[in-house]
Scaffold this motif. Structure first.
Motif, mmCIF file in Angstrom:
data_model
loop_
_atom_site.group_PDB
_atom_site.id
_atom_site.type_symbol
_atom_site.label_atom_id
_atom_site.label_comp_id
_atom_site.label_asym_id
_atom_site.label_seq_id
_atom_site.Cartn_x
_atom_site.Cartn_y
_atom_site.Cartn_z
ATOM 1 N N GLU A 56 0.822 -1.196 0.000
ATOM 2 C CA GLU A 56 0.000 0.000 0.000
ATOM 3 C C GLU A 56 0.862 1.254 0.000
ATOM 4 O O GLU A 56 0.430 2.314 -0.434
ATOM 5 C CB GLU A 56 -0.922 -0.001 1.217
ATOM 6 N N PHE A 57 2.068 1.150 0.512
ATOM 7 C CA PHE A 57 2.907 2.337 0.623
ATOM 8 C C PHE A 57 4.295 2.033 0.063
ATOM 9 O O PHE A 57 5.042 1.243 0.615
ATOM 10 C CB PHE A 57 3.012 2.782 2.086
ATOM 11 N N GLN A 58 4.618 2.648 -1.049
ATOM 12 C CA GLN A 58 5.886 2.403 -1.706
ATOM 13 C C GLN A 58 6.929 3.411 -1.225
ATOM 14 O O GLN A 58 6.618 4.367 -0.539
ATOM 15 C CB GLN A 58 5.724 2.484 -3.227
ATOM 16 N N ILE A 59 8.167 3.169 -1.610
ATOM 17 C CA ILE A 59 9.256 4.076 -1.259
ATOM 18 C C ILE A 59 9.272 5.219 -2.258
ATOM 19 O O ILE A 59 9.399 4.998 -3.461
ATOM 20 C CB ILE A 59 10.604 3.338 -1.253
ATOM 21 N N PRO A 60 9.150 6.467 -1.809
ATOM 22 C CA PRO A 60 9.096 7.586 -2.754
ATOM 23 C C PRO A 60 10.454 7.880 -3.374
ATOM 24 O O PRO A 60 11.496 7.768 -2.719
ATOM 25 C CB PRO A 60 8.627 8.758 -1.881
ATOM 26 N N VAL A 61 10.437 8.242 -4.639
ATOM 27 C CA VAL A 61 11.639 8.700 -5.337
ATOM 28 C C VAL A 61 11.446 10.187 -5.636
ATOM 29 O O VAL A 61 10.562 10.563 -6.409
ATOM 30 C CB VAL A 61 11.867 7.925 -6.645
ATOM 31 N N HIS A 62 12.239 11.025 -5.009
ATOM 32 C CA HIS A 62 12.188 12.462 -5.244
ATOM 33 C C HIS A 62 13.212 12.798 -6.330
ATOM 34 O O HIS A 62 14.413 12.556 -6.158
ATOM 35 C CB HIS A 62 12.493 13.229 -3.956
ATOM 36 N N THR A 63 12.733 13.324 -7.451
ATOM 37 C CA THR A 63 13.604 13.577 -8.595
ATOM 38 C C THR A 63 13.926 15.063 -8.713
ATOM 39 O O THR A 63 13.090 15.924 -8.412
ATOM 40 C CB THR A 63 12.947 13.089 -9.896
ATOM 41 N N PHE A 64 15.142 15.346 -9.167
ATOM 42 C CA PHE A 64 15.612 16.714 -9.349
ATOM 43 C C PHE A 64 16.235 16.829 -10.739
ATOM 44 O O PHE A 64 17.235 16.174 -11.037
ATOM 45 C CB PHE A 64 16.658 17.076 -8.288
ATOM 46 N N GLY A 65 15.632 17.640 -11.583
ATOM 47 C CA GLY A 65 16.179 17.896 -12.907
ATOM 48 C C GLY A 65 16.756 19.294 -12.933
ATOM 49 O O GLY A 65 16.051 20.253 -12.610
ATOM 50 N N PHE A 66 18.029 19.423 -13.287
ATOM 51 C CA PHE A 66 18.619 20.757 -13.289
ATOM 52 C C PHE A 66 19.189 21.103 -14.654
ATOM 53 O O PHE A 66 19.597 20.239 -15.428
ATOM 54 C CB PHE A 66 19.662 20.941 -12.182
ATOM 55 N N GLY A 67 19.148 22.404 -14.938
ATOM 56 C CA GLY A 67 19.604 22.876 -16.234
ATOM 57 C C GLY A 67 18.485 22.805 -17.266
ATOM 58 O O GLY A 67 17.339 22.478 -16.968
ATOM 59 N N MET B 207 11.433 12.667 -15.548
ATOM 60 C CA MET B 207 11.659 12.833 -14.119
ATOM 61 C C MET B 207 10.335 12.942 -13.363
ATOM 62 O O MET B 207 10.174 12.391 -12.273
ATOM 63 C CB MET B 207 12.519 14.069 -13.873
ATOM 64 N N HIS B 208 9.378 13.650 -13.964
ATOM 65 C CA HIS B 208 8.061 13.771 -13.330
ATOM 66 C C HIS B 208 7.355 12.421 -13.300
ATOM 67 O O HIS B 208 6.703 12.063 -12.303
ATOM 68 C CB HIS B 208 7.220 14.794 -14.090
ATOM 69 N N SER B 209 7.484 11.661 -14.364
ATOM 70 C CA SER B 209 6.865 10.343 -14.423
ATOM 71 C C SER B 209 7.417 9.427 -13.341
ATOM 72 O O SER B 209 6.666 8.705 -12.674
ATOM 73 C CB SER B 209 7.084 9.732 -15.806
#
Length: 707
Positions: free
Chosen positions: A401-412, A420-422
């Motif tokens: 029910e609760f997965q590990i979140p992946v926080h993405t950072f796109g720079f430039g 990255m949003h997907s």
């Protein structure tokens, strides 16, 4: 000749490298002998950590004049030595004892400002190109009074022997284990971690529930198909943040009573060729800040990827030794090769999947400036199915029910924001757009400020109708999974983790029938079920019953501003989705028109008439998006990423970096918590200026700038 011999004896006594010029002028050709490229950077620590202490160089370490020393022409040796003692060769500013700046003298006898050499991020002298055995790294935790949060004024990164292998093939060094079950044990550790902030002990519950019907009075004869009730949740605050006047002893006492939950964190870092130069230096600095702010019970693992991916070290505690080894590993990497985001993500997920023990909080952070150049997916193809890359422990489509979140950072301007949003949406994380590369550290600081303040886990919100004649028509929960039962009597929203002081707002629509005789109608009740990350115990709390008055005749009732405010947020988010769809189809004019129409609708609401802050924020954000759609080029460079980071923020109701600022005073910044702001105040701005009186490069570890 005597002075030269004195220098040689001094160098030998200090175990340094020296070059003795010949006494015959004709033998001194005046040639400059730089270091071979393979000697300028070490990536020896990319080997498994178990080999760090026992690593033996594959060649003799006896220095040779042509490779480990610099040979200067006679005419330049004296002038260079003299000028190097007067001017810092990094920032080109004068050095003078007693002027308030520490001076660092390296083994080669060249001197620099301490803060400049700490930011140099290299172990090669910028003047003579000789290799240094150790360099200072100024602690990012220094407060204005000069005291370190880690009780250490300086960490020294010792140079490791360099194996003679091709640095461009760093990813194939040292066989990795097939299973990443070598994480450092937590058996001997308490379940808590040190924290700069502690839970507010004055709170009765960890979560406060408030409900707001759209109107408090409705005529009996009226029926409603979508009567709206706002459900507002707020997590407990941090006492040390709410009361910054607390003394050190008081804070320590609160910390011992209410420590924070420790974290398992995996960072997946892009070190492809496009990351060379300033980008990589800024990324290393940001990682240094992250490492220094993790506690001894937190665990970190780092994945570096270019054409391939490699785990630099397993999940290990960020004790003093762990922090030092992590810093050395991160500082050793070099930029080269393509961009294999898929492989980096896969290995990051594998670290989480294979670990033998788990800290209460888990997260993955992915940072990249490019597009996946290896797997043939990205902006030029349909939305890739990156969900298949996640292990079952992370996928949202699994039975968990609760997965590990992946926080993405796109720079430039060259990263793939759609990708990255997907990735972030699949896992329940956020996507941040870092338009200005110097904001990498601040964006990361904001993220870890939240991760290090988790007070609620596995939160589920249950909405139950209290009248048999009523039924739920819809739940508006953004990206959170929600479900309404077949009979419409109950609804469920899976929220997951909440940071300290974090708030969530959900809109519940109910079908309310007309009343024949009752003066009051009971609508619903809200219950919250969640796990305490420290005690691991499940807890529940509930609201009172939401009721509205039902007189025979009622006057004009004004809409609740709380409900109107959240309706505006959902309207704006919907407009962003529609505008993005139009822009992707090439209709930028249509996209701008959608945003303008949304602005007009919002301007006529109750919130707008009262100049509500959220309305002002949404209006400013919509205008900013319109400006980033003025042309196809502008949209491709920054518009798409800006919209997607905004959508990520609104759909999860969590702060993201958008554009070139994480400053909470900006109108387009929202959802920041005090813990995030506190971490941002510790993150010092990094100024990269032109060669001028201000210098080429300011300190990596400058004092925090008030925000």
């Amino acid at each position: 000749m005597g002075s030269k011999w004195r220098k040689v004896k001094l160098s030998l006594g200090l175990n340094l490298c020296a070059y003795l010029p010949r006494t015959t002028d004709g033998d001194d050709d005046g040639d400059y002998h730089p270091l071979p490229s393979s000697e300028r950077l070490s990536d020896a620590v990319l080997l498994p950590p178990s080999n760090w202490e026992n690593m033996v160089p594959s060649r003799t370490t006896t220095p040779l004049p042509s490779s480990h020393c610099l040979r200067l022409p006679k005419s330049l040796s004296k002038s260079s030595s003299k000028s190097s003692k007067q001017t810092c060769s990094i920032c080109l500013m004068k050095m003078k004892q007693g002027d308030g700046h520490a001076i660092f003298t390296a083994e080669c006898s060249h001197s620099f400002h301490f803060h400049c050499v700490a930011s140099h991020n290299n172990q090669v002298c910028p003047v003579c190109r000789s290799k240094w055995k150790e360099i200072p790294i100024r602690s990012p935790g220094l407060d204005p009074g000069g005291r370190s949060r880690n009780d250490a004024l300086m960490d020294v990164a010792h140079r490791l022997p360099v194996p003679q292998r091709n640095l461009n093939q760093w990813h194939i060094r040292g066989p990795e284990p097939g299973v990443f079950n070598d994480d450092e044990s937590l058996d001997h550790l308490p379940v808590i971690a040190e924290s700069n902030n502690t839970l507010d002990t004055t709170s009765d519950t960890t979560i406060k529930i408030e409900t707001y019907p759209e109107v408090s009075t409705a005529p009996r004869s009226h029926s409603y198909d979508d009567f709206t009730i706002l459900v507002h949740l707020k997590a407990a605050a941090m006492a040390a943040i709410r009361n910054p006047s607390l003394s050190g002893d008081q804070v320590s006492l609160l910390q011992s009573r209410n420590p924070r939950a420790p974290v398992d964190l995996v960072t997946v870092l892009d070190i492809s060729g496009s990351m060379s130069g300033t980008k990589l230096a800024l990324l290393k600095r940001a990682m240094g800040f992250l490492i220094q702010n993790l506690g001894c019970n937190d665990r970190l693992s780092v994945i570096a990827f270019s054409s391939n991916a490699r785990r630099l070290f397993p999940l290990r505690r960020m004790s003093d030794i762990g922090q030092q080894q992590a810093l050395r590993a991160v500082n050793s990497v070099i930029a080269n090769g393509g961009t294999n985001i898929a492989e980096g993500l896969r290995k990051g997920g594998k670290v989480m999947e294979d670990r033998t023990e788990k800290n209460p909080v888990s997260s993955i952070i992915l940072l990249s400036d490019g597009r996946d150049s290896i797997n043939g997916v990205g902006m030029n193809s349909s939305y890739p199915n990156y969900e298949s890359l996640f292990p079952l422990s992370i996928r949202s489509g699994s039975n968990r029910e609760f997965q590990i979140p992946v926080h993405t950072f796109g720079f430039g301007t060259d990263h793939d924001p759609s990708l990255m949003h997907s990735i972030s949406e699949i896992s329940g994380g956020t996507f941040s757009f870092i338009e200005t590369e110097t904001m990498i550290q601040d964006a990361l600081a904001q993220c870890i400020g939240g991760l290090l303040s988790v007070v609620v886990q596995e939160l589920q919100v249950c909405v139950e109708c209290m009248n048999p004649k009523l039924c739920l028509s819809s739940l508006k929960a953004g990206s959170y999974r929600s479900h309404v039962s077949a009979d419409g009597k109950t609804g469920l929203i899976d929220v997951g983790d909440l940071y300290a002081d974090e708030e969530r707002d959900f809109l519940v629509s109910v079908k309310v029938p007309a009343e024949s005789s009752q003066c009051e109608t009971s609508l619903l009740k809200v219950k919250c079920f969640y796990r305490d990350p420290l005690t691991k115990e499940m807890t529940s709390t509930e609201s009172g019953v939401v009721r509205i008055q039902r007189p025979k005749i009622a006057g004009q009732e004004e809409l609740s501003i709380e409900v109107d405010r959240q309706r505006n947020r959902f309207r704006a988010a919907d407009a962003m989705v529609e505008a993005r769809t139009a822009a992707e189809q090439g209709d930028l004019a249509g996209a701008v028109s959608i945003l303008e129409n949304c602005q007009r609708v919002l301007s006529e609401t109750v919130s707008a008439k009262s100049r509500d802050r959220l309305w002002v924020t949404l209006d400013a954000e919509l205008k900013e998006m319109e400006e980033r759609m003025v042309s196809r080029h502008v949209y491709e460079v920054s518009g798409r990423a800006y919209i997607l980071s905004g959508l990520s923020s609104h759909s999860w109701q969590r702060a993201t970096a958008r554009g070139d600022s994480t400053d909470g005073s900006s109108l387009v910044q929202a959802y920041q918590t005090p813990s995030m702001v506190e971490m941002l105040t510790q993150s010092q701005p990094f100024l990269l200026s032109s060669p001028s009186r201000q210098g080429l490069l300011q300190s990596l570890w400058s004092q925090p700038k008030p925000r």
